[in-house]
Scaffold this motif. Structure first.
Motif, PDB file in Angstrom:
ATOM      1  N   MET A   1     -39.240  48.669  -1.681  1.00  0.00           N
ATOM      2  CA  MET A   1     -38.037  47.905  -1.401  1.00  0.00           C
ATOM      3  C   MET A   1     -36.874  48.856  -1.144  1.00  0.00           C
ATOM      4  N   HIS A   2     -36.076  48.498  -0.176  1.00  0.00           N
ATOM      5  CA  HIS A   2     -34.875  49.252   0.155  1.00  0.00           C
ATOM      6  C   HIS A   2     -33.664  48.419  -0.232  1.00  0.00           C
ATOM      7  N   GLU A   3     -32.577  49.094  -0.599  1.00  0.00           N
ATOM      8  CA  GLU A   3     -31.314  48.405  -0.842  1.00  0.00           C
ATOM      9  C   GLU A   3     -30.398  48.666   0.333  1.00  0.00           C
ATOM     10  N   LEU A   4     -29.823  47.597   0.860  1.00  0.00           N
ATOM     11  CA  LEU A   4     -28.924  47.683   2.000  1.00  0.00           C
ATOM     12  C   LEU A   4     -27.520  47.322   1.547  1.00  0.00           C
ATOM     13  N   LEU A   5     -26.562  48.191   1.784  1.00  0.00           N
ATOM     14  CA  LEU A   5     -25.164  47.885   1.520  1.00  0.00           C
ATOM     15  C   LEU A   5     -24.598  47.263   2.785  1.00  0.00           C
ATOM     16  N   CYS A   6     -24.077  46.062   2.687  1.00  0.00           N
ATOM     17  CA  CYS A   6     -23.570  45.336   3.842  1.00  0.00           C
ATOM     18  C   CYS A   6     -22.071  45.111   3.703  1.00  0.00           C
ATOM     19  N   THR A   7     -21.333  45.433   4.752  1.00  0.00           N
ATOM     20  CA  THR A   7     -19.892  45.176   4.816  1.00  0.00           C
ATOM     21  C   THR A   7     -19.548  44.708   6.230  1.00  0.00           C
ATOM     22  N   TRP A   8     -18.399  44.083   6.375  1.00  0.00           N
ATOM     23  CA  TRP A   8     -17.916  43.703   7.699  1.00  0.00           C
ATOM     24  C   TRP A   8     -17.386  44.931   8.415  1.00  0.00           C
ATOM     25  N   VAL A   9     -17.533  44.978   9.721  1.00  0.00           N
ATOM     26  CA  VAL A   9     -16.909  46.024  10.534  1.00  0.00           C
ATOM     27  C   VAL A   9     -15.443  45.627  10.685  1.00  0.00           C
ATOM     28  N   PRO A  10     -14.513  46.497  10.300  1.00  0.00           N
ATOM     29  CA  PRO A  10     -13.090  46.146  10.398  1.00  0.00           C
ATOM     30  C   PRO A  10     -12.697  45.743  11.823  1.00  0.00           C
ATOM     31  N   GLY A  11     -11.877  44.704  11.914  1.00  0.00           N
ATOM     32  CA  GLY A  11     -11.385  44.238  13.201  1.00  0.00           C
ATOM     33  C   GLY A  11     -12.324  43.295  13.929  1.00  0.00           C
ATOM     34  N   THR A  12     -13.428  42.929  13.295  1.00  0.00           N
ATOM     35  CA  THR A  12     -14.368  41.991  13.916  1.00  0.00           C
ATOM     36  C   THR A  12     -14.510  40.767  13.020  1.00  0.00           C
ATOM     37  N   ILE A  13     -15.061  39.707  13.586  1.00  0.00           N
ATOM     38  CA  ILE A  13     -15.272  38.502  12.767  1.00  0.00           C
ATOM     39  C   ILE A  13     -16.747  38.198  12.556  1.00  0.00           C
ATOM     40  N   ASP A  14     -17.627  38.932  13.246  1.00  0.00           N
ATOM     41  CA  ASP A  14     -19.053  38.610  13.106  1.00  0.00           C
ATOM     42  C   ASP A  14     -19.982  39.822  13.136  1.00  0.00           C
ATOM     43  N   ILE A  15     -19.446  41.022  13.059  1.00  0.00           N
ATOM     44  CA  ILE A  15     -20.281  42.225  13.088  1.00  0.00           C
ATOM     45  C   ILE A  15     -20.390  42.785  11.668  1.00  0.00           C
ATOM     46  N   VAL A  16     -21.626  43.032  11.236  1.00  0.00           N
ATOM     47  CA  VAL A  16     -21.911  43.526   9.892  1.00  0.00           C
ATOM     48  C   VAL A  16     -22.422  44.959   9.992  1.00  0.00           C
ATOM     49  N   ARG A  17     -21.956  45.812   9.097  1.00  0.00           N
ATOM     50  CA  ARG A  17     -22.416  47.199   9.019  1.00  0.00           C
ATOM     51  C   ARG A  17     -23.349  47.323   7.832  1.00  0.00           C
ATOM     52  N   LEU A  18     -24.550  47.842   8.070  1.00  0.00           N
ATOM     53  CA  LEU A  18     -25.554  48.029   7.025  1.00  0.00           C
ATOM     54  C   LEU A  18     -25.788  49.517   6.830  1.00  0.00           C
ATOM     55  N   LYS A  19     -25.894  49.931   5.592  1.00  0.00           N
ATOM     56  CA  LYS A  19     -26.251  51.313   5.284  1.00  0.00           C
ATOM     57  C   LYS A  19     -27.574  51.285   4.541  1.00  0.00           C
ATOM     58  N   VAL A  20     -28.568  51.969   5.115  1.00  0.00           N
ATOM     59  CA  VAL A  20     -29.897  52.014   4.531  1.00  0.00           C
ATOM     60  C   VAL A  20     -30.496  53.394   4.779  1.00  0.00           C
ATOM     61  N   SER A  21     -30.960  54.008   3.736  1.00  0.00           N
ATOM     62  CA  SER A  21     -31.635  55.318   3.813  1.00  0.00           C
ATOM     63  C   SER A  21     -30.837  56.340   4.617  1.00  0.00           C
ATOM     64  N   GLY A  22     -29.531  56.372   4.417  1.00  0.00           N
ATOM     65  CA  GLY A  22     -28.694  57.348   5.102  1.00  0.00           C
ATOM     66  C   GLY A  22     -28.338  56.981   6.534  1.00  0.00           C
ATOM     67  N   ARG A  23     -28.819  55.854   7.027  1.00  0.00           N
ATOM     68  CA  ARG A  23     -28.503  55.396   8.385  1.00  0.00           C
ATOM     69  C   ARG A  23     -27.483  54.280   8.321  1.00  0.00           C
ATOM     70  N   THR A  24     -26.696  54.153   9.384  1.00  0.00           N
ATOM     71  CA  THR A  24     -25.755  53.052   9.517  1.00  0.00           C
ATOM     72  C   THR A  24     -26.163  52.225  10.723  1.00  0.00           C
ATOM     73  N   ILE A  25     -26.293  50.918  10.505  1.00  0.00           N
ATOM     74  CA  ILE A  25     -26.710  49.994  11.559  1.00  0.00           C
ATOM     75  C   ILE A  25     -25.663  48.898  11.643  1.00  0.00           C
TER      76      ILE A  25
END
Length: 63
Positions: A1-25
């Motif tokens: 199992m991986h843990e994903l940190l999810c936050t909103w991308v500033p200045g957007t209303i529907d884009i989510v930023r995920l951080k997993v295993s050192g990558r940002t998606i």
């Protein structure tokens, strides 16, 4: 199992930023809900961030 940190991308209303295993998606909240279910957005809407647990198959769908 991986843990994903999810936050909103500033200045957007529907884009989510995920951080997993050192990558940002970045992906839309709609796509996130399709992969993890609509309940995945609850804390994101209320607190602005959340941590999701993902199996390898879900992580592969993010790429």
């Amino acid at each position: 199992m991986h843990e994903l940190l999810c936050t909103w991308v500033p200045g957007t209303i529907d884009i989510v930023r995920l951080k997993v295993s050192g990558r940002t998606i970045e992906l839309t909240s709609t796509r996130l809900a399709r992969i993890f279910g609509p309940q995945a957005l609850n804390d994101l809407y209320l607190k602005g961030r959340t941590v999701l647990k993902a199996d390898p198959q879900q992580v592969a769908l993010l790429a």
